[in-house]
Design a protein around this motif. Sequence first.
Motif, PDB file in Angstrom:
ATOM      1  N   HIS A 156       8.327  61.451 -26.693  1.00  0.00           N
ATOM      2  CA  HIS A 156       8.874  60.238 -27.308  1.00  0.00           C
ATOM      3  C   HIS A 156       9.608  59.385 -26.262  1.00  0.00           C
ATOM      4  CE1 HIS A 156       7.902  60.386 -31.540  1.00  0.00           C
ATOM      5  NE2 HIS A 156       8.290  61.648 -31.637  1.00  0.00           N
ATOM      6  N   VAL A 157      10.332  60.037 -25.374  1.00  0.00           N
ATOM      7  CA  VAL A 157      10.983  59.286 -24.289  1.00  0.00           C
ATOM      8  C   VAL A 157       9.924  58.579 -23.448  1.00  0.00           C
ATOM      9  CG1 VAL A 157      12.359  59.455 -22.190  1.00  0.00           C
ATOM     10  CG2 VAL A 157      13.022  60.774 -24.200  1.00  0.00           C
ATOM     11  N   ALA A 158       8.866  59.306 -23.101  1.00  0.00           N
ATOM     12  CA  ALA A 158       7.779  58.713 -22.320  1.00  0.00           C
ATOM     13  C   ALA A 158       7.155  57.536 -23.071  1.00  0.00           C
ATOM     14  CB  ALA A 158       6.723  59.765 -22.005  1.00  0.00           C
ATOM     15  N   ARG A 159       7.027  57.667 -24.379  1.00  0.00           N
ATOM     16  CA  ARG A 159       6.463  56.580 -25.180  1.00  0.00           C
ATOM     17  C   ARG A 159       7.316  55.318 -25.079  1.00  0.00           C
ATOM     18  NH1 ARG A 159       8.494  54.769 -29.541  1.00  0.00           N
ATOM     19  NH2 ARG A 159       9.711  56.653 -29.938  1.00  0.00           N
ATOM     20  N   SER A 160       8.629  55.472 -25.197  1.00  0.00           N
ATOM     21  CA  SER A 160       9.496  54.296 -25.150  1.00  0.00           C
ATOM     22  C   SER A 160       9.530  53.689 -23.744  1.00  0.00           C
ATOM     23  CB  SER A 160      10.913  54.650 -25.623  1.00  0.00           C
ATOM     24  OG  SER A 160      11.477  55.674 -24.832  1.00  0.00           O
ATOM     25  N   VAL A 161       9.477  54.528 -22.719  1.00  0.00           N
ATOM     26  CA  VAL A 161       9.406  54.022 -21.351  1.00  0.00           C
ATOM     27  C   VAL A 161       8.070  53.312 -21.126  1.00  0.00           C
ATOM     28  CG1 VAL A 161       9.340  54.678 -18.911  1.00  0.00           C
ATOM     29  CG2 VAL A 161      11.015  55.732 -20.441  1.00  0.00           C
ATOM     30  N   GLU A 171       9.961  67.241 -37.819  1.00  0.00           N
ATOM     31  CA  GLU A 171      10.210  65.886 -37.329  1.00  0.00           C
ATOM     32  C   GLU A 171      11.290  65.257 -38.202  1.00  0.00           C
ATOM     33  OE1 GLU A 171       6.343  63.803 -35.674  1.00  0.00           O
ATOM     34  OE2 GLU A 171       5.927  64.673 -37.643  1.00  0.00           O
ATOM     35  N   LYS A 172      12.367  64.850 -37.587  1.00  0.00           N
ATOM     36  CA  LYS A 172      13.449  64.218 -38.335  1.00  0.00           C
ATOM     37  C   LYS A 172      13.006  62.827 -38.785  1.00  0.00           C
ATOM     38  CE  LYS A 172      16.191  67.680 -37.459  1.00  0.00           C
ATOM     39  NZ  LYS A 172      16.574  68.647 -38.521  1.00  0.00           N
ATOM     40  N   ILE A 173      13.329  62.472 -40.011  1.00  0.00           N
ATOM     41  CA  ILE A 173      12.923  61.168 -40.526  1.00  0.00           C
ATOM     42  C   ILE A 173      14.129  60.246 -40.650  1.00  0.00           C
ATOM     43  CG2 ILE A 173      10.992  62.187 -41.764  1.00  0.00           C
ATOM     44  CD1 ILE A 173      12.598  61.776 -44.367  1.00  0.00           C
ATOM     45  N   TYR A 174      13.837  58.970 -40.613  1.00  0.00           N
ATOM     46  CA  TYR A 174      14.891  57.966 -40.759  1.00  0.00           C
ATOM     47  C   TYR A 174      15.438  58.009 -42.180  1.00  0.00           C
ATOM     48  CZ  TYR A 174      16.803  53.415 -42.005  1.00  0.00           C
ATOM     49  OH  TYR A 174      17.592  52.416 -42.498  1.00  0.00           O
ATOM     50  N   ARG A 175      16.764  58.006 -42.295  1.00  0.00           N
ATOM     51  CA  ARG A 175      17.427  57.928 -43.589  1.00  0.00           C
ATOM     52  C   ARG A 175      18.451  56.807 -43.516  1.00  0.00           C
ATOM     53  NH1 ARG A 175      16.012  62.561 -46.282  1.00  0.00           N
ATOM     54  NH2 ARG A 175      15.402  64.342 -44.974  1.00  0.00           N
ATOM     55  N   ASN A 228       6.928  58.366 -43.455  1.00  0.00           N
ATOM     56  CA  ASN A 228       8.272  57.846 -43.202  1.00  0.00           C
ATOM     57  C   ASN A 228       8.387  57.450 -41.743  1.00  0.00           C
ATOM     58  OD1 ASN A 228       8.655  60.451 -45.185  1.00  0.00           O
ATOM     59  ND2 ASN A 228       9.940  58.740 -45.837  1.00  0.00           N
ATOM     60  N   PHE A 229       9.387  56.643 -41.435  1.00  0.00           N
ATOM     61  CA  PHE A 229       9.735  56.420 -40.036  1.00  0.00           C
ATOM     62  C   PHE A 229      10.331  57.718 -39.499  1.00  0.00           C
ATOM     63  CE2 PHE A 229      10.087  51.974 -41.595  1.00  0.00           C
ATOM     64  CZ  PHE A 229       9.160  51.401 -40.734  1.00  0.00           C
ATOM     65  N   ILE A 230       9.840  58.155 -38.347  1.00  0.00           N
ATOM     66  CA  ILE A 230      10.375  59.390 -37.779  1.00  0.00           C
ATOM     67  C   ILE A 230      11.269  59.070 -36.586  1.00  0.00           C
ATOM     68  CG2 ILE A 230       8.444  60.802 -38.550  1.00  0.00           C
ATOM     69  CD1 ILE A 230       7.379  60.710 -35.681  1.00  0.00           C
ATOM     70  N   LEU A 231      12.216  59.961 -36.352  1.00  0.00           N
ATOM     71  CA  LEU A 231      13.106  59.851 -35.202  1.00  0.00           C
ATOM     72  C   LEU A 231      12.560  60.726 -34.079  1.00  0.00           C
ATOM     73  CD1 LEU A 231      16.519  60.274 -37.065  1.00  0.00           C
ATOM     74  CD2 LEU A 231      15.296  58.137 -36.553  1.00  0.00           C
ATOM     75  N   PRO A 232      12.795  60.348 -32.826  1.00  0.00           N
ATOM     76  CA  PRO A 232      12.396  61.244 -31.727  1.00  0.00           C
ATOM     77  C   PRO A 232      13.020  62.617 -31.937  1.00  0.00           C
ATOM     78  CG  PRO A 232      12.954  59.084 -30.870  1.00  0.00           C
ATOM     79  CD  PRO A 232      13.350  59.066 -32.321  1.00  0.00           C
ATOM     80  N   SER A 233      12.189  63.621 -32.070  1.00  0.00           N
ATOM     81  CA  SER A 233      12.649  64.958 -32.451  1.00  0.00           C
ATOM     82  C   SER A 233      11.452  65.898 -32.373  1.00  0.00           C
ATOM     83  CB  SER A 233      13.211  64.931 -33.889  1.00  0.00           C
ATOM     84  OG  SER A 233      12.243  64.419 -34.792  1.00  0.00           O
ATOM     85  N   GLY A 234      11.628  67.120 -32.876  1.00  0.00           N
ATOM     86  CA  GLY A 234      10.512  68.048 -32.972  1.00  0.00           C
ATOM     87  C   GLY A 234      10.369  69.003 -31.808  1.00  0.00           C
ATOM     88  N   GLY A 235      11.447  69.252 -31.087  1.00  0.00           N
ATOM     89  CA  GLY A 235      11.387  70.168 -29.950  1.00  0.00           C
ATOM     90  C   GLY A 235      11.396  69.430 -28.624  1.00  0.00           C
ATOM     91  N   LYS A 236      11.513  70.206 -27.549  1.00  0.00           N
ATOM     92  CA  LYS A 236      11.637  69.605 -26.222  1.00  0.00           C
ATOM     93  C   LYS A 236      10.386  68.829 -25.822  1.00  0.00           C
ATOM     94  CE  LYS A 236      14.905  73.007 -24.383  1.00  0.00           C
ATOM     95  NZ  LYS A 236      15.103  74.077 -23.355  1.00  0.00           N
ATOM     96  N   ALA A 237       9.226  69.412 -26.033  1.00  0.00           N
ATOM     97  CA  ALA A 237       7.983  68.736 -25.635  1.00  0.00           C
ATOM     98  C   ALA A 237       7.810  67.442 -26.408  1.00  0.00           C
ATOM     99  CB  ALA A 237       6.788  69.655 -25.859  1.00  0.00           C
TER     100      ALA A 237
END
Length: 220
Positions: free
Chosen positions: A155-160, A207-211, A141-150
């Motif tokens: 994920h933030v670093a990935r988008s940057v 990991e939260k998934i897109y719904r 599935n498409f996942i949302l940035p999630s899964g704990g602080k690390a």
Amino acid sequence: MPDPTTIEDNTSADAPSVRPPGLRKARVYTRTGDRGTSALFTGERRPKDDPVFEALGSTDELSSHIGLAREYCEEAGNGLSDNLEKIQCLLQDIGSNVATPRTTASDTKIAKTVFDIDGALAEELELWIDQLDSLLPPLRNFILPSGGKAASALHVARSVCRRAERRVVPVIMEAIADESVGRYMNRLSDYLFVAARYAAFKEGREEKIYRNQHQKRTGQ
């Protein structure tokens, strides 16, 4: 940054010194950029909104986000921090490459700032990606940035990183930076995505998934 050996030390004579004898501390500020320009490694001055400085600023921002993610990874003990620290060092090298226009810099300065000329560093990222991905459940599935602080910080670093890559592309197209910089940045965002998933996996975090929220509202 000015030469630390030529800047007058502003420190009190009574303050304890941790610097080697004869080395004077450089001031953080230089005032040379007050009129809206900054210098490249070649000494050339350009406006601060020049594409080169957009690329440099974005890669610097990326390193800061990776540094924060690395701290969370240290706390979680997920084993990613050493690789992230190496990546931060390599981003400094990318900055040196970007700040040294290949079309105008001297051969000596170009030689000092070459980056991943043989592609070995990009291949190393691919190896790290494959190693981590082999430990993860399939992505269905498409996942949302999630899964704990690390994981979320990665994920933030990935988008940057994606944005930094977009800023680097124009300077590569103008032959200011080496094409190898673009390859590494492209591969790095993939690594950060897989690293984020791995961080969540190691902590046992969901990991939260897109719904589809429209279908949820209409009961479809």
